[in-house]
Design a protein around this motif. Sequence first.
Motif, PDB file in Angstrom:
ATOM      1  N   UNK A  11       0.966  -1.192   0.008  1.00 11.40           N
ATOM      2  CA  UNK A  11       0.002   0.060  -0.109  1.00 11.40           C
ATOM      3  C   UNK A  11       0.900   1.186   0.192  1.00 11.40           C
ATOM      4  N   UNK A  12       0.538   2.138  -0.874  1.00 15.38           N
ATOM      5  CA  UNK A  12       1.305   3.639  -0.954  1.00 15.38           C
ATOM      6  C   UNK A  12       0.440   4.651  -1.197  1.00 15.38           C
ATOM      7  N   UNK A  13       1.010   5.686  -0.862  1.00  7.13           N
ATOM      8  CA  UNK A  13       0.042   6.929  -1.057  1.00  7.13           C
ATOM      9  C   UNK A  13       0.082   7.516  -2.484  1.00  7.13           C
ATOM     10  N   UNK A  14      -0.590   7.987  -3.131  1.00  3.67           N
ATOM     11  CA  UNK A  14      -0.587   8.788  -4.543  1.00  3.67           C
ATOM     12  C   UNK A  14       0.568   9.654  -4.382  1.00  3.67           C
ATOM     13  N   UNK A  15       1.430   9.335  -5.453  1.00  2.00           N
ATOM     14  CA  UNK A  15       2.617  10.062  -5.553  1.00  2.00           C
ATOM     15  C   UNK A  15       3.737   9.457  -5.261  1.00  2.00           C
ATOM     16  N   UNK A  16       3.567   8.324  -4.699  1.00  3.56           N
ATOM     17  CA  UNK A  16       4.823   7.477  -3.818  1.00  3.56           C
ATOM     18  C   UNK A  16       5.335   6.579  -4.783  1.00  3.56           C
ATOM     19  N   UNK A  17       6.268   5.600  -4.200  1.00  2.00           N
ATOM     20  CA  UNK A  17       7.080   4.757  -4.996  1.00  2.00           C
ATOM     21  C   UNK A  17       6.847   3.263  -4.488  1.00  2.00           C
ATOM     22  N   UNK A  18       6.942   2.412  -5.350  1.00  2.00           N
ATOM     23  CA  UNK A  18       7.344   0.826  -5.008  1.00  2.00           C
ATOM     24  C   UNK A  18       8.088   0.241  -5.760  1.00  2.00           C
ATOM     25  N   UNK A  83       7.317   4.728  -9.861  1.00  2.00           N
ATOM     26  CA  UNK A  83       7.194   6.131  -9.185  1.00  2.00           C
ATOM     27  C   UNK A  83       6.143   6.899  -9.563  1.00  2.00           C
ATOM     28  N   UNK A  84       5.738   8.022  -8.886  1.00  2.18           N
ATOM     29  CA  UNK A  84       4.775   8.797  -9.273  1.00  2.18           C
ATOM     30  C   UNK A  84       3.315   8.094  -9.545  1.00  2.18           C
ATOM     31  N   UNK A  85       2.937   7.241  -8.469  1.00  2.99           N
ATOM     32  CA  UNK A  85       1.978   6.300  -8.607  1.00  2.99           C
ATOM     33  C   UNK A  85       0.718   7.011  -8.512  1.00  2.99           C
ATOM     34  N   UNK A  86      -0.278   6.331  -9.215  1.00  2.80           N
ATOM     35  CA  UNK A  86      -1.612   7.126  -9.237  1.00  2.80           C
ATOM     36  C   UNK A  86      -2.701   5.748  -8.816  1.00  2.80           C
ATOM     37  N   UNK A 110      -0.277  -7.662  -4.879  1.00  2.00           N
ATOM     38  CA  UNK A 110      -1.030  -6.745  -4.817  1.00  2.00           C
ATOM     39  C   UNK A 110      -0.321  -5.210  -4.688  1.00  2.00           C
ATOM     40  N   UNK A 111      -0.523  -4.417  -5.503  1.00  6.63           N
ATOM     41  CA  UNK A 111      -0.345  -3.035  -5.411  1.00  6.63           C
ATOM     42  C   UNK A 111      -1.570  -2.012  -5.301  1.00  6.63           C
ATOM     43  N   UNK A 112      -1.801  -1.379  -3.952  1.00  6.60           N
ATOM     44  CA  UNK A 112      -2.796  -0.561  -3.906  1.00  6.60           C
ATOM     45  C   UNK A 112      -2.292   0.826  -3.570  1.00  6.60           C
ATOM     46  N   UNK A 113      -2.845   1.911  -4.285  1.00  6.08           N
ATOM     47  CA  UNK A 113      -2.527   3.348  -4.302  1.00  6.08           C
ATOM     48  C   UNK A 113      -3.602   4.081  -3.873  1.00  6.08           C
ATOM     49  N   UNK A 114      -3.403   4.522  -2.612  1.00 11.30           N
ATOM     50  CA  UNK A 114      -4.415   5.146  -1.869  1.00 11.30           C
ATOM     51  C   UNK A 114      -4.644   6.700  -2.286  1.00 11.30           C
ATOM     52  N   UNK A 115      -5.462   7.119  -2.673  1.00  9.79           N
ATOM     53  CA  UNK A 115      -5.589   8.616  -3.168  1.00  9.79           C
ATOM     54  C   UNK A 115      -5.841   9.539  -1.933  1.00  9.79           C
TER      55      UNK A 115
END
Length: 115
Positions: A11-18, A83-86, A110-115
């Motif tokens: 789980x990552x925030x919008x704009x983050x990286x994994x 990078x710059x995840x949406x 699973x990749x989850x990008x939280x807005x």
Amino acid sequence: QVQLVESGGGLVQTGGSLRLSCAASGRIFSINTMGWYRQVPGKQRELVASVNNAGTTKYADVVKGRFTISRDNAKNTVSLQMDSLKAEDTAVYYCKAEEALRNYWGQGTQVTVAS
């Protein structure tokens, strides 16, 4: 046979990286192209990025400039720096290895990008 084991989702925030990694084992000498695909419920699995033995890369238009695929033939791994995840990047990401006549898939991460 080729076995693929993925790691690095979360789980990552919008704009983050994994960074996703995929380790291949087994008959790895037969692998030509390795890549990452993703799938969301109700949709077809789609190509995110791939790299062949010559190092030629391919990216989906929606990730160009944000994602980078790399391959380490000595370690038999392929990685995806995201990078710059949406929010729309949220999906299950699968590693794929292609032989001449057969494809192999990892179990998915699973990749989850939280807005």
